[in-house]
Scaffold this active site. Structure first.
Site, short mmCIF file in Angstrom:
data_model
loop_
_atom_site.label_atom_id
_atom_site.label_comp_id
_atom_site.label_asym_id
_atom_site.label_seq_id
_atom_site.Cartn_x
_atom_site.Cartn_y
_atom_site.Cartn_z
N TYR A 168 0.85 -1.20 0.00
CA TYR A 168 0.00 0.00 0.00
C TYR A 168 0.88 1.25 0.00
O TYR A 168 0.66 2.19 -0.77
CB TYR A 168 -0.92 0.01 1.22
CG TYR A 168 -1.82 1.22 1.31
CD1 TYR A 168 -3.06 1.23 0.68
CD2 TYR A 168 -1.42 2.36 2.01
CE1 TYR A 168 -3.89 2.35 0.74
CE2 TYR A 168 -2.24 3.47 2.08
CZ TYR A 168 -3.48 3.46 1.45
OH TYR A 168 -4.28 4.58 1.52
N LYS A 172 1.19 4.39 -2.89
CA LYS A 172 0.89 5.79 -2.63
C LYS A 172 2.13 6.67 -2.78
O LYS A 172 2.05 7.80 -3.28
CB LYS A 172 0.29 5.95 -1.24
CG LYS A 172 -1.07 5.28 -1.08
CD LYS A 172 -2.07 5.75 -2.12
CE LYS A 172 -3.43 5.11 -1.94
NZ LYS A 172 -4.40 5.51 -3.00
N THR A 203 -16.23 5.88 3.90
CA THR A 203 -16.69 5.16 2.71
C THR A 203 -17.56 3.98 3.13
O THR A 203 -17.62 3.61 4.31
CB THR A 203 -15.49 4.64 1.91
OG1 THR A 203 -14.81 3.66 2.71
CG2 THR A 203 -14.53 5.76 1.54
#
Length: 262
Positions: A168, A172, A203
């Site tokens: 991850y 990014k 979300t």
């Protein structure tokens, strides 16, 4: 907030989450918004949301929503998206928001990278970085031809701090560098590229996780449309090129431009 009436935007990964919030904010500003994602209609995924629903709400808020089903793991489908935009909008594109992301299944919450399937890398870096590059490759010629425009890449503090997993963070970090370097190459053509860092966002996925775990406090979390209003504010800024290449927290932009969360 300013008006984007008459402008054309593409928001990738807008079935739900931050992408949907961005599409809705662009609709509020009067833009024509192409919303992409794999979930074409309600009930097509484990989480609620679809490109059909997002597009309908964009239109209801004053813009024009156009759903386009795209699997962003497929370069040909991405190319087809921008060919359609060019054909239907006579070559016009003003804003490209690279947001699409694939949450690994099952989701990754820490642990050692050697314990994760290699597919986790392909999900988080392949879709969360490579697909953004591919969309920019096909979208940039339309922006360059107009001599202005914005590419906004949705990143996170995972670019500098450990968050979720090693893959991850690589995705990014790479995305922020991509924004910087694209900005250098786009500047002579009047087009800006930059990265946005939302905070914790409510979300559909995060709400579901919070309900299952019972230990996540979302009382101060942002709504998805908050990031969208940052995109609108930037797109309306006559001095946008001054921000090109940078990385901006959505909350900081709210303080600068004066927009609010719902």
């Amino acid at each position: 907030m300013g008006s984007l009436a008459g402008q054309v935007a593409v928001v990738t990964g807008a079935s739900r989450g931050i992408g949907k919030g961005i599409a809705l904010a662009l609709g509020e500003a009067g833009a024509c918004v192409y919303v992409t994602g794999r979930t074409a209609a309600p009930g097509g995924a484990a989480l609620p949301g679809s490109i059909a629903e997002t597009a309908e709400e964009v239109t209801a808020r004053g813009g024009r929503g156009i759903p386009v089903q795209v699997d962003h793991a497929d370069d040909a489908q991405i190319r087809g998206l921008f060919e359609r935009v060019a054909d239907e909008q006579r070559g016009q594109l003003d804003v490209l928001v690279n947001n699409v992301y694939k949450i690994p299944d099952p989701p990754v919450w820490g642990g050692g990278f050697w314990e994760h399937p290699v597919q986790v890398w392909d999900d988080q870096v392949g879709i969360g970085l490579r697909a953004h590059y591919v969309a920019s490759v096909f979208g940039a010629p339309l922006l360059v031809a107009r001599g202005r425009g914005l590419i906004a890449n949705i990143s996170s503090r995972g670019a500098v701090d450990y968050l979720f997993s090693a893959s991850y963070g690589v995705g990014k970090c790479g995305l922020d560098r991509l924004s910087n370097d694209m900005a250098i190459e786009l500047r002579p053509h009047g087009v800006a590229a930059l990265s946005l860092w939302p905070g914790t966002v409510k979300t559909e996925f995060i709400r579901k996780v919070a309900e299952e775990r019972g230990d996540l406090d979302l009382s101060k979390a942002e709504n998805p449309i908050f990031t969208g209003r940052a995109v609108v504010a930037l797109a309306c800024d006559a001095n946008l090129l001054e921000k090109s290449g940078g990385v901006y927290k959505v909350a900081d932009l709210a303080a600068e431009y004066g927009f609010r969360d719902d």
